[in-house]
Design a protein around this motif. Sequence first.
Motif, mmCIF file in Angstrom:
data_model
loop_
_atom_site.group_PDB
_atom_site.id
_atom_site.type_symbol
_atom_site.label_atom_id
_atom_site.label_comp_id
_atom_site.label_asym_id
_atom_site.label_seq_id
_atom_site.Cartn_x
_atom_site.Cartn_y
_atom_site.Cartn_z
ATOM 1 N N UNK A 1 1.329 6.540 -6.842
ATOM 2 C CA UNK A 1 0.180 7.390 -7.176
ATOM 3 C C UNK A 1 0.500 8.880 -7.019
ATOM 4 N N UNK A 2 1.211 9.193 -5.952
ATOM 5 C CA UNK A 2 1.489 10.615 -5.699
ATOM 6 C C UNK A 2 2.619 11.147 -6.580
ATOM 7 N N UNK A 3 3.715 10.396 -6.595
ATOM 8 C CA UNK A 3 4.916 10.912 -7.252
ATOM 9 C C UNK A 3 4.886 10.707 -8.765
ATOM 10 N N UNK A 4 4.354 9.597 -9.198
ATOM 11 C CA UNK A 4 4.422 9.317 -10.635
ATOM 12 C C UNK A 4 3.109 9.672 -11.325
ATOM 13 N N UNK A 5 1.987 9.269 -10.712
ATOM 14 C CA UNK A 5 0.700 9.584 -11.335
ATOM 15 C C UNK A 5 0.203 10.976 -10.940
ATOM 16 N N UNK A 6 0.922 11.618 -10.028
ATOM 17 C CA UNK A 6 0.609 12.989 -9.585
ATOM 18 C C UNK A 6 -0.810 13.126 -9.030
ATOM 19 N N UNK A 7 -1.273 12.089 -8.364
ATOM 20 C CA UNK A 7 -2.580 12.197 -7.718
ATOM 21 C C UNK A 7 -2.407 12.862 -6.383
ATOM 22 N N UNK B 1 0.832 -1.210 0.000
ATOM 23 C CA UNK B 1 0.000 0.000 0.000
ATOM 24 C C UNK B 1 0.868 1.262 0.000
ATOM 25 N N UNK B 2 1.964 1.219 0.758
ATOM 26 C CA UNK B 2 2.869 2.375 0.801
ATOM 27 C C UNK B 2 3.496 2.609 -0.571
ATOM 28 N N UNK B 3 3.903 1.513 -1.223
ATOM 29 C CA UNK B 3 4.492 1.628 -2.555
ATOM 30 C C UNK B 3 3.463 2.188 -3.536
#
Lengths: 283, 147
Positions: free
Chosen positions: A91-97, A84-86
């Motif tokens: 999601x945040x860093x690569x998909x910019x969510x 889940x952490x990965x």
Amino acid sequence: MKKNYMARTVTEILIRLLFFILMPAAFSSGFLGIKLLFTSIGKGETLNIGSLWILIGLSVFTIVFGRFFCGFVCAFGTLGDAVYAASGFVQRKILKRKKQLSIPEKPTVVLQKIKYLILFVIAVLCVFDIYKSLSGYSPWDVFSRLMVFRLPGDAYWAGSIILLLILIGMVFKKRFFCQFLCPMGALFSLLPVLPVSKIQRNERNCIKGCNACRKNCPVHIKAGENILRDGECIACEKCIGVCPKKNLTQPEKKLIKNELFLLVIKAALVFVMGICLGFCRFF
Amino acid sequence: MKYTGTVVKTISLLLVIGSLIFYQNIAQSRADYKAAVRAQIKAEEKARRESAKKASAKYRDGVYEGEGFGFGGEIMVRVTITDGEIYTIDAYEHSGEDEEYFRLALGMVDEIIDANDPSVDVVTGSTFSSEGLLEAIKDALGKATKK
């Protein structure tokens, strides 16, 4: 405050990592007791207490300290946390969510009931002695094989697929397996927990509308409420760590002031139990 | 109530443990009973096997005749061996014997059948007849004995 939070996070990760390496099969050893219990009952045989010690030990520990086993010891739980952490990182860093995609509270509470059904079904399968012919379906067995660096083999194709689906589920929900599917967790959540080990919230000191504890609870328990569903608490102590006012405590903390030290003591107890009951690797 | 959940779960846990102990007791007594029955059957089987072995080592099935010399003449017997054991002993010729003495001597026959062995004491007071009878039986059994 920030420093405290960091120290807690590091301690938690170290404890989980240590148990992940030392006791990757603790959950299946404990659950084996349940399977043997129901298999014996199905055959009308006497219960072999010798095969139940790990189950009894883990159950007693859970009654005294809450589901610390689920929160910190179980390798499957740690695997869920890591996945889940990965997923959050991606999601945040690569998909910019902005916000990590996750299953919302309402369906979660309903899905949490599935694990009781799984426990029940496994118990029935054991009573009728069908379970042993289905071991190829067990994602736990596949995981255990992988943990000792062995490929699970052709007989486990179904279990491998189920494990893969569980891993995908772990991407979208914190502790996906623990709260929805784990039959061992179902058993633990049915056990009573000594009131001294229950997390309590001192609401008078709360910042108005904060609710950081409730928002961060992976199993959606409302801190401060005493409900039957509080068996879902996996004693991950996320709420304790996240509270800016340190309003969440366990009565047992009156004995040992330092909360991190308390965590280490519990971990040490499980470690000693693991050595005594023989579910600790390398020792 | 603050601790309703804990109380409910404690009660159910105690009920579960109680019924498991109850189950264990029943299962244990059943297992003990089964073990006792099994042990008994085993012992019986063993005894039967042993006696069968002992007997089969001794005699072959069939009807065998033997003769001995009694008080006043030949005594002839017919010994039937069934399942390796002495089944009947029929003294069909004892015309030279005194009836009363011979009847006394016949008391050995049941003893020999029960023991499946002719090594019994001769009947005192009927020495000649019983010695003759024993001789005849031993003669017959000698033919039945496996070499």
